[in-house]
Scaffold this active site. Structure first.
Site, PDB file in Angstrom:
ATOM      1  N   CYS A 224       0.840  -1.205   0.000  1.00 39.09           N
ATOM      2  CA  CYS A 224       0.000   0.000   0.000  1.00 39.09           C
ATOM      3  C   CYS A 224       0.876   1.257   0.000  1.00 39.09           C
ATOM      4  CB  CYS A 224      -0.971  -0.060   1.184  1.00 39.09           C
ATOM      5  SG  CYS A 224      -2.298   1.134   1.029  1.00 39.09           S
TER       6      CYS A 224
ATOM      7  N   HIS B 201      -3.607  -5.404   0.284  1.00 36.01           N
ATOM      8  CA  HIS B 201      -3.088  -5.883   1.573  1.00 36.01           C
ATOM      9  C   HIS B 201      -3.088  -7.414   1.642  1.00 36.01           C
ATOM     10  CE1 HIS B 201      -2.761  -2.023   3.655  1.00 36.01           C
ATOM     11  NE2 HIS B 201      -3.750  -1.655   2.865  1.00 36.01           N
TER      12      HIS B 201
ATOM     13  N   GLU C 177      -1.837  -9.221   3.813  1.00 35.28           N
ATOM     14  CA  GLU C 177      -1.887  -9.677   5.213  1.00 35.28           C
ATOM     15  C   GLU C 177      -3.309  -9.781   5.748  1.00 35.28           C
ATOM     16  OE1 GLU C 177      -1.010  -6.805   4.073  1.00 35.28           O
ATOM     17  OE2 GLU C 177      -1.545  -5.125   5.373  1.00 35.28           O
TER      18      GLU C 177
ATOM     19  N   SER D  37       0.664 -12.663  38.590  1.00 35.58           N
ATOM     20  CA  SER D  37      -0.669 -12.101  38.804  1.00 35.58           C
ATOM     21  C   SER D  37      -1.746 -13.141  38.522  1.00 35.58           C
ATOM     22  CB  SER D  37      -0.882 -10.909  37.870  1.00 35.58           C
ATOM     23  OG  SER D  37      -0.996 -11.376  36.544  1.00 35.58           O
ATOM     24  N   GLY D  38      -1.353 -14.250  37.896  1.00 37.62           N
ATOM     25  CA  GLY D  38      -2.349 -15.245  37.502  1.00 37.62           C
ATOM     26  C   GLY D  38      -2.802 -15.030  36.073  1.00 37.62           C
ATOM     27  N   GLY D  39      -2.420 -13.893  35.476  1.00 32.52           N
ATOM     28  CA  GLY D  39      -2.728 -13.646  34.070  1.00 32.52           C
ATOM     29  C   GLY D  39      -1.801 -14.496  33.210  1.00 32.52           C
TER      30      GLY D  39
ATOM     31  N   ASP E  53       0.300 -13.717  30.861  1.00 36.24           N
ATOM     32  CA  ASP E  53       1.666 -13.254  30.572  1.00 36.24           C
ATOM     33  C   ASP E  53       2.626 -13.580  31.713  1.00 36.24           C
ATOM     34  OD1 ASP E  53       0.447 -12.245  28.355  1.00 36.24           O
ATOM     35  OD2 ASP E  53       0.421 -10.165  29.052  1.00 36.24           O
ATOM     36  N   SER E  54       2.238 -13.211  32.940  1.00 36.55           N
ATOM     37  CA  SER E  54       3.165 -13.484  34.041  1.00 36.55           C
ATOM     38  C   SER E  54       3.229 -14.982  34.328  1.00 36.55           C
ATOM     39  CB  SER E  54       2.791 -12.691  35.291  1.00 36.55           C
ATOM     40  OG  SER E  54       1.545 -13.099  35.794  1.00 36.55           O
ATOM     41  N   SER E  55       2.115 -15.699  34.122  1.00 36.53           N
ATOM     42  CA  SER E  55       2.124 -17.146  34.363  1.00 36.53           C
ATOM     43  C   SER E  55       3.072 -17.845  33.393  1.00 36.53           C
ATOM     44  CB  SER E  55       0.721 -17.731  34.196  1.00 36.53           C
ATOM     45  OG  SER E  55      -0.160 -17.126  35.097  1.00 36.53           O
TER      46      SER E  55
END
Ligand code: XMP
Length: 548
Positions: free
Chosen positions: A104, A204, A206, A259-261, A263-265
């Site tokens: 584009c 595009h 993608e 945190s249990g989320g 990402d941190s898990s």
């Protein structure tokens, strides 16, 4: 406009992987290009359009297998190349001996630099358009016909066609010296090639709506750039664990805020796989957790994964600090500060710690690098960036180059329980992001209980896994209700259920009335003090997903 400061090609556990880089001119699909290339198996990074040419040269000149840049993609942009403020990369890029694909705006920029004619916004195209194309490496394997040449417009009906997704105002009208590979009704130069090395497409590839778009990108990555398939989740996990071992050494100790989320898990699990119980996780109950969350986190990590945990019950401390604070940003700042203080105290108690592991992910870094963006503010609360310095700790961020979906894949590979794997994202400030105005115990109770009902009803009706986030919001507004014969005032609960890709934009989910009705009935029946239930029907933008 992309952030001009974010210029460096980052290194992480992916160090040494050959890659493709996407120069970000601020297009809405820039991240999507990166995602698609990674999905196709090639490590890809997004970098700022104005990266110094020397830095690109260095990346291109290194040996294969040492983090070599094998190809460059120029993204789209909301700008016209004719705008005086439009983002322009160093034009020397086109002289580097490396394959380039302009998409584009990226294609228009190449055409402009190469002396082509880019017409301003006269024949804009948006949405699905038929592309007529001829065979070339870029379109290899896309049609059976094998037509190898055409004269634009003379052979309509004979050239192979695909439907492509367009979203542009300006049009490349002429590009002398280039091999024109495709055109559409409104765009005479919709795909081109210069010197067998530089390609441009006005559409595009993608975007899912572009037929065979993935194959076009595959051709660029593997046929034109000669990339090796080097990006799979299994290889990431293996390399990340190896890299953590190398960084931490044989006796280094790591602390991680859990945190249990997801990402941190995932971060904690990766570090645990690498160094076992030289990792200690600190889990703080800030009183802003979802129903059942504390028990689940402790059960998963302490009992199931047998990880070393420090649990801190800090409910009172957070609530005391939050008393009287009404402003959303002030609440976030406060929660961040209290968390950092607690974390610092606990880490000091552990003594002898060398590293802090943090679950930063790719969009956090890219988005927060954009000065003034909403995302740069939303992440401020859990930015424990000051912590490593304060405590003299070195930072480990094993998933810092991953997108959320990739983090989920990694978590799956590490046998994360489904409950954590499939849970919706939850903001760092927890329920405080969903309690409008002052955070009180009563409003937290309503928010927590009502959110639980929203989630339960979605799970029961099969909607939970189809939506990005779903929760209840409560503020200070009250409305009249009738309980038996008596009229009484109660809180208004707002249900928010959104669908989204990576949370950058979001739309409210058109849930069936039946599902909304049972949520509403249950909330007013089961959550004491609620008289009204409403449904939030605004999208992001202009709204955000969380109300505060
Ligand atoms: P908004 O509300 O800005 O949220 O549309 C976008 C996404 O980010 C999450 N969010 C946060 N995550 N700390 C976080 O870690 C925060 O302060 C924060 N605020 C919002 C939100 O849940 C959504 O997925």
């Amino acid at each position: 406009m992309p952030n001009p400061k974010r210029n460096s090609i980052m290194e992480g556990a992916e160090k040494g992987k050959d890659k493709v880089v996407v120069l970000d001119f601020g297009g809405q699909y820039s991240h999507l290009i990166v995602r698609r290339c990674r999905d196709l198996g090639v490590y890809t990074e997004l970098i700022s359009y104005d990266i110094a040419i020397e830095e690109l040269k260095r990346g291109i000149e290194v040996e294969e297998g040492e983090g070599k840049i094998k190809g460059i993609i120029l993204s789209g942009s909301p700008f016209s190349i004719h705008d005086s403020s439009s983002p322009k990369c160093s034009y020397e890029i086109l002289d580097l001996n490396i394959p380039i694909l302009g998409i584009c705006y990226g294609a228009q920029l190449i055409a402009y630099v190469e002396g082509g004619v880019v017409g301003e916004g006269r024949k804009a195209e948006f949405g699905r358009t038929e592309l007529l194309f001829k065979d070339s490496e870029l379109f290899e394997g896309i049609s059976e016909s094998g037509i190898s040449s055409y004269r634009a417009c003379d052979v309509v009906g004979q050239s192979p066609t695909i439907n492509v997704w367009m979203s542009h105002g300006d049009v490349i009208e002429r590009l002398d010296g280039a091999d024109i590979l495709g055109y559409t009704r409104n765009t005479p130069v919709a795909a081109f090639r210069i010197n067998d090395r530089i390609y441009g497409v006005q559409f595009h590839p993608e975007v899912h709506h572009t037929e065979k778009g993935a194959k076009i990108l595959w051709n660029f990555l593997y046929k034109i750039c000669g990339c090796e398939r080097n990006w799979t989740i299994e290889s990431f996990v293996r390399d990340a664990i190896g890299e953590i071992k190398r960084e931490v050494g044989s006796d280094g100790r790591v602390v991680c805020g859990l945190s249990g989320g997801i990402d941190s898990s995932t971060t904690a699990l990766l570090v645990n796989k690498a160094i076992g119980d030289r990792l200690t996780c600190i889990f703080v109950d800030n009183g802003l957790l979802r129903k059942g969350e504390k028990e689940e986190v402790l059960n998963t990590f302490e009992n199931n994964f047998k990880m070393k945990m420090v649990f801190v019950d800090a409910k009172e401390r957070f609530l005391n600090e939050l008393r009287g604070v009404k402003d959303a940003e002030a609440k976030r700042r406060m929660i961040g500060e209290v968390f950092i203080n607690i974390f610092e105290e606990e880490a000091k108690k552990l003594g002898n710690v060398d590293f802090l592991a943090q679950g930063t992910i790719y969009p956090d870094r890219i988005e927060s690098a954009r000065s003034g963006s909403v995302a740069s503010r939303i992440k401020s609360h859990h930015n424990v960036g000051a912590l490593p310095e304060k405590l003299g700790l070195k930072l480990i961020e094993p998933i810092k180059n991953l997108y959320k979906d990739e983090v989920r894949e990694v978590a799956k590979e590490l046998n994360m329980p489904l409950q954590i794997l499939n849970q919706h994202p939850f903001p760092g400030p927890g329920l405080a992001a969903r309690v409008i105005g002052e955070v009180t115990e009563d409003k937290l109770r309503i928010c927590r209980e009502a959110s639980w009902i929203v989630e339960e009803e979605l799970k029961q009706s099969g909607w939970y896994n189809k939506v990005w986030q779903a929760f209840a919001v409560v503020g200070d507004d009250v409305a009249t209700g009738v309980l038996g014969d008596a009229r009484s005032l109660g809180r208004i609960v707002t249900i928010r259920v959104v669908e989204s890709k990576e949370a950058m934009t979001a739309d409210f989910v058109k849930l069936p009335y039946k599902v909304l009705e049972s949520m509403s009935k249950r909330i007013t029946n089961e959550v004491k003090g609620v008289t009204w239930v409403t449904y939030a029907i605004s999208s992001k933008p202009p709204s955000t997903i969380e109300p505060c």
